[in-house]
Scaffold this motif. Sequence first.
Motif, PDB file in Angstrom:
ATOM      1  N   ALA A  84      34.921  84.065   1.440  1.00 25.23           N
ATOM      2  CA  ALA A  84      35.751  85.110   2.033  1.00 25.23           C
ATOM      3  C   ALA A  84      36.460  85.913   0.945  1.00 25.23           C
ATOM      4  N   GLN A  85      36.929  85.222  -0.090  1.00 27.68           N
ATOM      5  CA  GLN A  85      37.610  85.921  -1.179  1.00 27.68           C
ATOM      6  C   GLN A  85      36.619  86.704  -2.038  1.00 27.68           C
ATOM      7  N   ASP A 124      28.111  92.327   1.631  1.00 27.02           N
ATOM      8  CA  ASP A 124      29.091  91.783   2.575  1.00 27.02           C
ATOM      9  C   ASP A 124      28.404  91.181   3.795  1.00 27.02           C
ATOM     10  N   GLN A 150      28.964  82.597   4.716  1.00 24.39           N
ATOM     11  CA  GLN A 150      30.321  82.046   4.645  1.00 24.39           C
ATOM     12  C   GLN A 150      30.521  80.800   5.511  1.00 24.39           C
ATOM     13  N   ALA A 175      28.738  87.340   4.737  1.00 23.85           N
ATOM     14  CA  ALA A 175      29.321  87.025   6.049  1.00 23.85           C
ATOM     15  C   ALA A 175      28.485  85.995   6.784  1.00 23.85           C
ATOM     16  N   ARG A 181      34.036  88.201  -0.892  1.00 26.97           N
ATOM     17  CA  ARG A 181      33.808  89.431  -0.125  1.00 26.97           C
ATOM     18  C   ARG A 181      34.951  90.421  -0.354  1.00 26.97           C
ATOM     19  N   ARG A 182      36.176  89.934  -0.350  1.00 25.97           N
ATOM     20  CA  ARG A 182      37.327  90.818  -0.592  1.00 25.97           C
ATOM     21  C   ARG A 182      37.233  91.445  -1.976  1.00 25.97           C
ATOM     22  N   PRO A 191      33.872  78.183   2.630  1.00 23.19           N
ATOM     23  CA  PRO A 191      34.144  79.402   3.405  1.00 23.19           C
ATOM     24  C   PRO A 191      35.276  80.257   2.840  1.00 23.19           C
ATOM     25  N   ALA A 192      36.367  79.628   2.414  1.00 22.33           N
ATOM     26  CA  ALA A 192      37.484  80.413   1.880  1.00 22.33           C
ATOM     27  C   ALA A 192      37.088  81.113   0.583  1.00 22.33           C
ATOM     28  N   ARG A 236      45.737  82.282  -1.399  1.00 18.54           N
ATOM     29  CA  ARG A 236      45.433  83.687  -1.125  1.00 18.54           C
ATOM     30  C   ARG A 236      46.697  84.417  -0.728  1.00 18.54           C
TER      31      ARG A 236
END
Length: 281
Positions: free
Chosen positions: A189-190, A143, A150, A147, A192-193, A185-186, A67
């Motif tokens: 998270a990406q 999101d 995640q 969240a 969501r971005r 989780p990672a 990332r």
Amino acid sequence: MRQATGRPVTVNGHQLYVEESGTGPGHVLFEAGQGLGRTSWDPVLPLLPDRARLIGYDRDGFGRSPRSTAPLSLDQLADDLVALAEAVVPGRFVLVAHSMGGLVARRAAERLAPRLRGLLLIDPTPETAPAYDAIDAIARRVDRTLAVAQPLTRFRAFARLASGNVRRVFPADTYAAMLAEDFVPAGLAQTRREFRAVAGAIPGFRADPPAPPTCRTVLLSADRPRRGGERGHPALQAHQRRWADTLPDGRYETVDSGHFIQAEQPALVADRIRELLDGPA
């Protein structure tokens, strides 16, 4: 188990993980849909080993791509796609994109136009579609859901449950790689971005859409709606058809499949790639 090996390629100051296969004379570059990476093309690649050099990659922060620290935007994703094509693809090539990847590919195609032999879009959502009318509210809702999910993806049982739509259609070895790389989780998270980046880009796409691709373009539309999207599916298909019909050399085609056409109908996807490879050099 899948045996593909890859390498990191530096673009725009950060690294993307790239896998290459195939030995044919042409080149095909694949852009994945949201939340997935290079492995989402596994069902198609074995059907084209002697037709082209086949190139898949993980976008920033997905799969095996680290990332970056830069703010994420759809334009940045398109910049990465352009830079990757310049780094690893000689000459002209076919660009294939799934779902949200279609927005990235269309923005990148503005600069890649002289090098594109063809563009294959797999069940994209055009920016004009009603699904984007309330994109800000949808993005906030998605999101919040992601969240919550995640941290829970640390538990394999939950990750398998949450990724059931993918598990049902992709080969077991591909799904195992997705479970290890994307449904963690990672990875969420990406996702969501990226969803926030897409939401932020839609107003600009609507006000000033990318220039229509001038190369031969095929849009494959899934006939079976995504779960929860049954009511809006006819409108989505109407907007897909309308966009394809505006192109100088575009074709709209419905497919008996769900959203992951490359997993449910890989032979058809491979056939359309061959058509584009066999077009004017």
